[in-house]
Structures are given as structure tokens and as C-alpha cells.
Design an enzyme around this catalytic site. Structure first.
Site, PDB file in Angstrom:
ATOM      1  N   SER A 411       0.915  -0.966   0.355  1.00  0.00           N
ATOM      2  CA  SER A 411       0.443   0.047  -0.319  1.00  0.00           C
ATOM      3  C   SER A 411       1.150   1.294   0.067  1.00  0.00           C
ATOM      4  O   SER A 411       0.036   2.213   0.106  1.00  0.00           O
ATOM      5  CB  SER A 411      -0.843   0.031   0.931  1.00  0.00           C
ATOM      6  OG  SER A 411      -0.472  -0.453   2.152  1.00  0.00           O
ATOM      7  N   HIS A 432      -3.217  -2.992  -5.858  1.00  0.00           N
ATOM      8  CA  HIS A 432      -3.791  -3.043  -4.224  1.00  0.00           C
ATOM      9  C   HIS A 432      -4.944  -2.535  -4.098  1.00  0.00           C
ATOM     10  O   HIS A 432      -5.499  -2.246  -4.548  1.00  0.00           O
ATOM     11  CB  HIS A 432      -2.814  -0.917  -4.312  1.00  0.00           C
ATOM     12  CG  HIS A 432      -3.536  -0.429  -3.585  1.00  0.00           C
ATOM     13  ND1 HIS A 432      -3.499   0.924  -2.757  1.00  0.00           N
ATOM     14  CD2 HIS A 432      -3.415  -1.283  -1.475  1.00  0.00           C
ATOM     15  CE1 HIS A 432      -3.276   1.212  -1.873  1.00  0.00           C
ATOM     16  NE2 HIS A 432      -3.040   0.132  -1.099  1.00  0.00           N
ATOM     17  N   GLU A 444      -6.518  -0.057  -7.388  1.00  0.00           N
ATOM     18  CA  GLU A 444      -5.734   0.365  -7.950  1.00  0.00           C
ATOM     19  C   GLU A 444      -4.052  -0.803  -8.008  1.00  0.00           C
ATOM     20  O   GLU A 444      -3.533  -1.140  -7.581  1.00  0.00           O
ATOM     21  CB  GLU A 444      -4.583   0.983  -6.903  1.00  0.00           C
ATOM     22  CG  GLU A 444      -6.069   2.711  -6.220  1.00  0.00           C
ATOM     23  CD  GLU A 444      -5.095   3.124  -5.100  1.00  0.00           C
ATOM     24  OE1 GLU A 444      -5.194   4.602  -4.927  1.00  0.00           O
ATOM     25  OE2 GLU A 444      -3.837   2.976  -4.155  1.00  0.00           O
ATOM     26  N   ASN A 482      -4.725   6.817  -0.693  1.00  0.00           N
ATOM     27  CA  ASN A 482      -3.715   7.176   0.388  1.00  0.00           C
ATOM     28  C   ASN A 482      -2.790   8.078   0.278  1.00  0.00           C
ATOM     29  O   ASN A 482      -3.006   9.161   1.656  1.00  0.00           O
ATOM     30  CB  ASN A 482      -3.387   5.592   0.892  1.00  0.00           C
ATOM     31  CG  ASN A 482      -4.337   4.684   1.200  1.00  0.00           C
ATOM     32  OD1 ASN A 482      -5.044   4.796   1.338  1.00  0.00           O
ATOM     33  ND2 ASN A 482      -3.660   3.047   0.943  1.00  0.00           N
TER      34      ASN A 482
HETATM   35  P1  NAI Z   1      -0.818  -9.285   7.760  1.00  0.00           P
HETATM   36  O1  NAI Z   1      -0.547  -9.156   8.905  1.00  0.00           O
HETATM   37  O2  NAI Z   1      -2.118  -9.118   8.037  1.00  0.00           O
HETATM   38  O3  NAI Z   1      -1.241 -10.652   6.866  1.00  0.00           O
HETATM   39  C1  NAI Z   1       0.522 -11.419   6.288  1.00  0.00           C
HETATM   40  C2  NAI Z   1       0.770 -12.561   6.185  1.00  0.00           C
HETATM   41  O4  NAI Z   1       1.939 -12.935   5.457  1.00  0.00           O
HETATM   42  C3  NAI Z   1       0.843 -13.413   7.839  1.00  0.00           C
HETATM   43  O5  NAI Z   1      -0.201 -14.449   7.701  1.00  0.00           O
HETATM   44  C4  NAI Z   1       2.814 -14.139   7.107  1.00  0.00           C
HETATM   45  O6  NAI Z   1       2.577 -14.950   7.926  1.00  0.00           O
HETATM   46  C5  NAI Z   1       2.554 -13.765   5.859  1.00  0.00           C
HETATM   47  N1  NAI Z   1       3.699 -13.632   5.647  1.00  0.00           N
HETATM   48  C6  NAI Z   1       4.747 -12.586   5.752  1.00  0.00           C
HETATM   49  N2  NAI Z   1       6.113 -13.021   5.499  1.00  0.00           N
HETATM   50  C7  NAI Z   1       5.610 -14.465   3.935  1.00  0.00           C
HETATM   51  C8  NAI Z   1       6.650 -14.754   2.811  1.00  0.00           C
HETATM   52  N3  NAI Z   1       7.641 -15.023   3.431  1.00  0.00           N
HETATM   53  N4  NAI Z   1       5.262 -16.059   2.709  1.00  0.00           N
HETATM   54  C9  NAI Z   1       4.271 -16.561   3.220  1.00  0.00           C
HETATM   55  N5  NAI Z   1       3.770 -15.515   4.201  1.00  0.00           N
HETATM   56  C10 NAI Z   1       4.239 -15.329   5.280  1.00  0.00           C
HETATM   57  O7  NAI Z   1      -1.233  -8.078   6.585  1.00  0.00           O
HETATM   58  P2  NAI Z   1      -1.850  -7.696   5.790  1.00  0.00           P
HETATM   59  O8  NAI Z   1      -2.334  -6.222   6.240  1.00  0.00           O
HETATM   60  O9  NAI Z   1      -2.465  -8.099   5.130  1.00  0.00           O
HETATM   61  O10 NAI Z   1      -1.022  -6.669   4.767  1.00  0.00           O
HETATM   62  C11 NAI Z   1      -0.701  -7.507   3.658  1.00  0.00           C
HETATM   63  C12 NAI Z   1       0.495  -6.491   2.671  1.00  0.00           C
HETATM   64  O11 NAI Z   1      -1.416  -5.986   2.585  1.00  0.00           O
HETATM   65  C13 NAI Z   1       1.118  -5.354   3.107  1.00  0.00           C
HETATM   66  O12 NAI Z   1       1.672  -4.842   1.796  1.00  0.00           O
HETATM   67  C14 NAI Z   1      -0.219  -4.060   3.261  1.00  0.00           C
HETATM   68  O13 NAI Z   1       0.010  -2.833   3.073  1.00  0.00           O
HETATM   69  C15 NAI Z   1      -1.104  -4.489   2.522  1.00  0.00           C
HETATM   70  N6  NAI Z   1      -2.095  -4.004   2.182  1.00  0.00           N
HETATM   71  C16 NAI Z   1      -2.924  -3.881   3.363  1.00  0.00           C
HETATM   72  C17 NAI Z   1      -4.135  -3.317   3.430  1.00  0.00           C
HETATM   73  C18 NAI Z   1      -5.111  -3.262   5.090  1.00  0.00           C
HETATM   74  O14 NAI Z   1      -5.847  -2.694   5.559  1.00  0.00           O
HETATM   75  N7  NAI Z   1      -4.606  -4.118   6.161  1.00  0.00           N
HETATM   76  C19 NAI Z   1      -4.551  -2.429   2.460  1.00  0.00           C
HETATM   77  C20 NAI Z   1      -3.911  -2.786   1.939  1.00  0.00           C
HETATM   78  C21 NAI Z   1      -2.680  -2.895   1.336  1.00  0.00           C
END
Ligand code: NAI
Length: 692
Positions: A411, A432, A444, A482
Site C-alpha cells: 500500500s 493494491h 489500484e 491514500n
Molecule cells: P497481515 O499481517 O494480516 O498478513 C501478512 C501475512 O503474510 C501473514 O499471515 C504472514 O504470516 C504472511 N507472510 C509473511 N511473510 C511471508 C512469506 N515469506 N511467505 C508467505 N507468507 C508470508 O497483513 P495485511 O494487512 O494482510 O497486509 C499485507 C499487505 O497488504 C501489506 O503489504 C499491506 O501494506 C497491504 N495492504 C494492507 C491493507 C490493510 O488494510 N490491511 C490495505 C491494502 C494493502
């Protein structure tokens, strides 16, 4: 078939004539169609036809009026003249509906003596969603067929219903299996000689209407459309169906239509309606750029976003595998998806069978290399950390087949830097999604410096396939949405110091129509996130920092800008008021009463200025792209048209002057009008008019 005009074809089956609307794919009621119908009915009558079937071609019966003809001088015949010809026809006129009959298309069918439909055809009056009321008798004929209360539900919601439901309600006469034209002709033949009471002459459903019962239904329907005018107009028009004679009801409907269609809200809704189609036309994309085929999606990371993205794929029939780092994290991620679907089943919005199908499409694995090797497209959704992302992309590059697109859901991070960890930067792109990713329509797609057209086409087509609205944007911190909302932060701080409380700001923004005000949104997302960003950037926000310092992170800690009761209702918190007053005193800011207009200006202007900067930099290609982003990803009400539309309607000279004034008064360099705004203000231009 003979062609009456280029747009209506005429065929004869004994006593039954068929008039086919031939302006595919959606047969809007443009002038030539109206003229063709009018002439066709006259020709059929001249040779003594006993019945006429009206049928569509292409995807549907008819999508309604031709909106591009709005605001131009009307060409005869009007729809009313066509309807008069139908209602005056000495025989039976039957509408045969396939696909859908919407708006003017359904009104055409309602003017007929009878209506038949193909199984699953959708019928409805979506005018309310374009900011006006049905304008060709729909609000008067539908209540006469099914009663004002049921009609109000259809007209005020604007949601179409399947033909089977329309049969039960009583505005479609029969569902016809098999070939619709042959079935409709047979149906019409059997109907010859029978008496049909035209909708306009029916009184049985409106005669005994209890006004109080109607008002109760309407009050419930209007609750969902805060601040929007057209639902109220629809209620008023339907009310006329039982308080006024037919012709006077029609006149009332026409007045409401004319007023609403000329209003700002309808302009905004049409701006978005056309905009959501325009954003899919990617400027500069060569015709030969083709999306790469995607049979299997692999999502890296099964957290909040990864799970939601995977669900979107499975919801739309795409096999998807989530890759996680441990069996425990994987099972947790899959269970969250299953639980989400189970709630939808429990609420009756998903059948058990469809749930089983979706569940079977979603699999999981901890074998990174083995799973990625089978992917046609990878979307990465791991932690938001550049080092982690680069490591993941280097591994993806080695494991994925050559030619496979690698997308990141980051993001904030640079797509170019992420791509630099691979040997295939032309196949790297940002996708995104917005949270909750299985619900939010906005996507996006972020174009990296090296992203190829085929990569962009793949992200676009795949996004559409899984139910999203993809908008292509350029690579920068925060991308479009954002980045723009981020610019509100300093003004929120200043408003709080100068005299507002959190609820004052949220009340104004929600009154404008936003799903949620900025402070309540902060509480939902978590105030610690913004605090971490400020820390990383070395910026301060004295009030917000003081709130976070008390462990008030928002809903997840039970309190943030507000306190929350056990039902998550937000309540003003005296502790927050005290923080604000203390900080203001320490900073020697004299508090005053701030008008709602000033609050709205100071929340919207920083976004508009940043939007202009985004256009200058080419991060967004058109102002409509920005507006569509806000409507579909940021709870902005469609009837307001988005931030750039708002600026255009204020007039860019006014916007320029206000920006300059607030930049000085609040000592916020961000508000200094951008060169683009200066230029457009000087020329009397608009954002929407740029490049036209
Ligand atoms: P989260 O912390 O809920 O999920 C991340 C997951 O990735 C975890 O379950 C972790 O175990 C897994 N993970 C980490 N390293 C890994 C690897 N090497 N191989 C496989 N799995 C792996 O985070 P979230 O909120 O889902 O965010 C993920 C991405 O999405 C980030 O880049 C964030 O900026 C982006 N994003 C988040 C939004 C939100 O509102 N939370 C909105 C839009 C984008």
C-alpha cells in the site's frame, strides 16, 4: 426480417408481428429506435396485425434511455408518443424480455398489454442510482400493477428483480422456457381476442392504498440514502400513483424528472456511471496488448489482505492457493475465509452449494517453491516491509515460470524497488486491493517504470474477472487514494486545536455523505499505523501523538478518538477533549467556533490540491480516475461525484482562492495552490475538461 430503420427490424408470423430492437448490445432507446417502433406499430396496424411482440437483440431487451441524448434538444417521437401508439393499438402488444429490461426499457414493457420473459431475466428501474426518477410513466404504471408499496421498494432501491419474482409480484405475465421469440409469438397468438387492462387503466392495486402503510415502507427505504435527493423524488412520484389520477401522476413524475436530472447530484452520479466505464480504457494501451491467460492464482501471505484477495478469486470461480510460512498461519488464514463464507450462508446470501464450490477452489500450502511453480499469476500480500518484500520477490522470480506476472499488494512501497529484486521487472506490477479485499470494489493497479503493456493488461483483466474495478495509477508513496487522504491529516490536527472536537469534524463529513468521518475511520484502521508512519517520516501531530501515547489506538483497544461501548457505538470521550484543550493551551492556540462550511473546505481542499499534483505528475491519467477511486474505495458518496468533481463544481478560481487563503491562515505549505490549479483557474478551465 425487414429493416424498418437501421435500428428496428420487422417480421411477420401470420397475425403476429415482431418488432426487434436492434441497437445491440443494450438497445438504448435512442431516437432511431423510438422512430422505428413508432413506424413499426403503424405498419403492423395498417395491415391488420392482431398482435405485436417487442423483443431485443444482443445482450438484453433494453437498458433504457440513451443518456448521451440528455440535455440535447429532443428529437421526435418522444417515448410518450411511442407508448400512446402501443396503448392505442387495436390488438395485443407483448414485450418479450431477455437479459434485462431496465429504466426506460422496463417502462416500455410496462406500457404494453402484457410482458413475458426468459428465465432469469432482470427487470428494474435503476434511475434513482443516476440521480433522477423514472421519467416515462414507470412510477405510475408499476404501482397500478403491483401496488404502491412493492413499487416503492423497486423504484427507491433501484435494484432489479428476476423475472420469476416479477411474475409473483404481478408485473410480468409469464416466464417462457426455450426460444424466447418463438415462445412469445405463440403466447401472443394465444392471447389474441383476450381482454387486457392496460396498466394506466388499472385501479385495483392503488384504490384502497392506506397512506400510513405506504409512508412506513418509504421511511424504511429512505433511511439508507442519507443526503440523496432522488430516492425522495421517487417516493413522491410513487405517492402520486394513489393520490392523483393517472395523467396528473404522469405530470408530477415529469416535473420531478426534469428538476432532478438538471441537478448537481444527478450530474455527479452520471459522471461516475460513465467514469467507471472510462477508467477501463487505458490511455496509450496498444490494441495488440493482450492479457496473459490465468488459470491458477497463487497468493503469498494469508493474512487480512491475502485471505480477502483469495476469497475474491474463489468467489468468481478462479482456483487459488494461499502460501504461508507455517502450517499454523495457513490454517488460521483458511479458517478466516471459511468463517466469512459461513456467515454469508447463515445470513441467507450464499447457498450451501455455492459455498462448497468456493471452498473447493481455495487451497493452501506451505511449499513456497512447489506452489509458485504452478502459478499463472502471483499476488503477494506479506508484511509491509521492503526487505521482506524484496526477499519474497527474489524467491518468486526463481520459482515462477518465465512469463508469469508477479504482483504486489503493497500500500506504500515502491513497485520499482520491489521489481529490482527480480530478473523480470517488466512482469512486476502493483495490485493494491482495499480492505476488506473480498468486499471493496476498488483495485489500484500500480504501473512500475518497467511494467509491460501485457502485464498491465493482465492486472486489469484479472481484476475485472474477480469482480473488481481496476484503475491504473503510477508508482508513488500511497499511490492515489491514500496519498490524497493522507494530506487531510495536518488540517484535522489544526481544526482540533483551533476549536473542533472529533465529533464536529465527523458530523460534517458524514452529513456530506461520507460512509464514515476521518476520525472514526482512523479509529477503525488503528491510530498506531499513522503514528508509525509519522515516526518513520520524522513528522509530528501533537494532538494525535498525545492520543496514541495513552494507548488509545482506536477500536482495537476500545478507545481512540472516541470511546466505544460493548456494541461498538462510538461516544465522545472527555479524556480526548481534555487532551485537545491541553495541547491547544500549551501551543497557545486560541480556540473559536468553526463553521461547518469551513470544516468541509479544510477537509476537501487538501485532497483536491494533492489530486492536482497527482495529475501534474501523471500518477493519475484523468481526474475521473481519481473520482472513481474515491467512490469505490473510500466511502465517498457517488451522488457527490468525488473530490475533483467537487472542485470543478465549486469553480477552480474559488478553489484557488480558498487554498491560498487557508495556506496562509493555517501556515500549511501543502495548501499552496498547485501550478495546475493556478493555470486552470486563470483559464476558466476544469479538471474534467483537461485534455478534451
Ligand atoms: P497481515 O499481517 O494480516 O498478513 C501478512 C501475512 O503474510 C501473514 O499471515 C504472514 O504470516 C504472511 N507472510 C509473511 N511473510 C511471508 C512469506 N515469506 N511467505 C508467505 N507468507 C508470508 O497483513 P495485511 O494487512 O494482510 O497486509 C499485507 C499487505 O497488504 C501489506 O503489504 C499491506 O501494506 C497491504 N495492504 C494492507 C491493507 C490493510 O488494510 N490491511 C490495505 C491494502 C494493502
Amino acid at each position: 426480417m425487414t429493416a424498418l430503420s437501421d435500428f428496428v427490424q420487422h417480421a411477420q408470423h401470420g397475425d403476429v408481428h415482431v418488432l426487434r430492437l436492434a441497437n445491440p448490445p443494450v438497445n438504448t432507446l435512442r431516437t432511431e429506435i423510438r422512430a422505428g417502433l413508432h413506424a413499426g406499430l403503424a405498419a403492423a396496424q395498417a395491415v391488420g396485425a392482431k398482435a405485436v411482440v417487442l423483443i431485443g437483440s444482443g445482450r438484453m431487451f433494453c437498458a433504457g434511455a440513451e443518456m448521451t441524448e440528455f440535455g440535447k434538444p429532443r428529437q421526435p417521437p418522444s417515448l410518450t408518443e411511442v407508448f400512446d401508439a402501443i396503448e392505442g393499438f387495436p390488438g395485443v402488444v407483448v414485450a418479450a424480455i431477455h437479459g434485462s429490461a431496465l429504466g426506460g426499457g422496463l417502462e416500455l414493457a410496462l406500457a404494453c398489454h402484457a410482458r413475458v420473459a426468459a428465465p432469469g431475466a432482470m427487470v428494474g428501474l435503476p434511475e434513482v442510482k443516476r440521480g433522477f426518477v423514472p421519467g416515462a410513466g414507470g412510477t405510475q404504471r408499476l404501482p397500478r400493477l403491483i401496488g404502491p408499496e412493492e413499487a416503492a421498494k423497486i423504484i427507491i432501491s433501484g435494484d432489479p428483480v428476476p423475472a420469476e419474482k416479477a411474475v409473483k409480484l404481478g408485473f410480468v405475465d409469464a416466464v417462457i422456457e426455450g426460444d424466447l421469440e418463438a415462445g412469445a409469438v405463440a403466447w401472443a397468438k394465444a392471447a389474441i381476442g383476450k381482454t387486457f387492462t392496460l396498466a394506466r387503466n388499472r385501479t385495483d392495486k392503488v384504490g384502497g392504498q392506506d397512506p400510513a402503510a405506504f409512508e412506513a415502507v418509504v421511511a424504511g427505504l429512505l433511511k439508507r440514502s442519507r443526503g440523496q435527493e432522488s430516492p425522495k423524488g421517487c417516493a413522491e412520484a410513487v405517492r402520486a400513483s394513489f393520490t392523483l389520477p393517472f395523467e396528473e401522476g404522469l405530470a408530477k413524475e415529469r416535473d420531478l424528472f426534469a428538476t432532478l436530472v438538471a441537478g448537481e447530484q444527478s450530474k455527479a452520479l452520471r459522471h461516475i456511471f460513465f467514469g467507471e466505464r472510462e477508467v477501463l480504457r487505458i490511455l496509450g494501451m496498444p490494441a495488440e496488448a493482450k492479457s496473459l491467460p490465468v488459470e491458477r492464482l497463487v497468493v503469498i501471505g494469508g493474512g487480512t489482505m491475502g485471505g480477502g484477495i483469495a476469497m475474491s478469486a474463489a468467489n468468481n470461480g478462479v482456483p487459488v492457493t494461499i502460501v504461508e510460512t507455517s502450517e499454523e498461519a495457513l490454517q488460521k488464514g483458511l479458517a478466516r475465509c471459511h468463517a466469512n463464507w459461513e456467515r454469508t450462508v447463515a445470513s441467507g446470501r450464499l447457498s450451501q452449494a455455492d459455498y462448497e464450490t468456493r471452498k473447493a477452489l481455495l487451497t493452501g500450502s506451505t511449499d513456497f517453491e512447489g506452489t509458485v511453480a504452478k502459478a499463472d499469476l502471483v499476488i503477494e500480500a506479506v508484511f509491509e516491509n521492503m526487505a521482506v518484500k524484496k526477499e519474497v520477490f527474489a524467491r518468486l522470480d526463481k520459482a515462477a515460470r518465465p512469463g508469469v506476472v508477479l504482483a504486489s499488494n503493497t500500500s506504500t512501497l515502491s513497485i520499482d524497488e520491489i521489481a529490482s529484486a527480480t530478473s523480470r521487472p517488466e512482469l512486476v506490477v502493483g495490485m493494491h486491493f482495499f480492505s476488506p479485499a473480498n468486499v471493496m470494489r476498488l483495485l489500484e493497479n500500480v504501473r512500475g517504470a518497467a511494467s509491460s503493456w501485457a502485464t498491465i493488461a493482465t492486472a486489469t483483466e484479472f481484476g475485472k474477472r474477480i469482480g473488481k474495478l481496476p484503475v491504473l495509477v503510477g508508482n508513488c508513496d500511497g499511490f492515489v487514494g491514500n496519498r490524497m487522504t493522507g494530506k487531510r491529516g495536518p488540517q484535522v490536527e489544526k481544526l482540533l486545536l483551533e476549536g473542533c472536537l472529533p465529533a464536529d469534524i465527523d458530523k460534517v463529513m458524514e452529513g456530506y455523505g461520507m460512509a464514515m468521518g476521518p476520525l472514526a475511520t482512523g479509529d477503525l484502521a488503528g491510530l498506531d499505523i499513522g503514528a508509525a508512519v509519522r515516526k518513520a517520516r520524522g513528522t509530528v501531530a501533537p494532538v494525535a501523538d498525545a492520543v496514541v501515547a495513552l494507548g488509545r489506538y482506536g477500536q482495537k483497544t476500545g478507545k481512540g478518538w472516541y470511546m466505544y461501548d460493548e456494541k461498538r457505538n462510538r461516544l465522545p470521550d472527555p479524556e480526548v477533549e481534555k487532551i485537545i484543550l491541553d495541547v491547544a493551551e500549551k501551543m497557545q492556540v486560541r480556540r473559536r467556533r468553526i463553521s461547518d462550511e469551513e470544516i468541509l473546505d479544510r477537509m476537501l481542499l487538501p485532497m483536491v490540491n494533492e489530486g492536482a499534483r497527482i495529475l501534474e505528475e501523471g500518477i493519475a491519467y484523468r481526474s475521473i480516475d481519481i473520482d472513481v477511486i474515491f467512490i469505490n474505495g473510500f466511502g465517498w458518496p457517488a451522488f457527490r461525484g468525488g473530490p475533483m468533481f467537487w472542485a470543478d463544481t465549486q469553480g477552480l478560481k474559488t478553489v484557488r482562492d480558498k487554498l491560498a487563503r487557508y495556506a496562509e491562515a493555517t501556515n500549511d505549505a501543502n495548501l499552496k495552490p498547485t501550478a495546475l490549479i493556478e493555470k486552470l483557474a486563470a483559464e476558466g478551465g476544469t479538471f474534467a475538461g483537461m485534455g478534451r
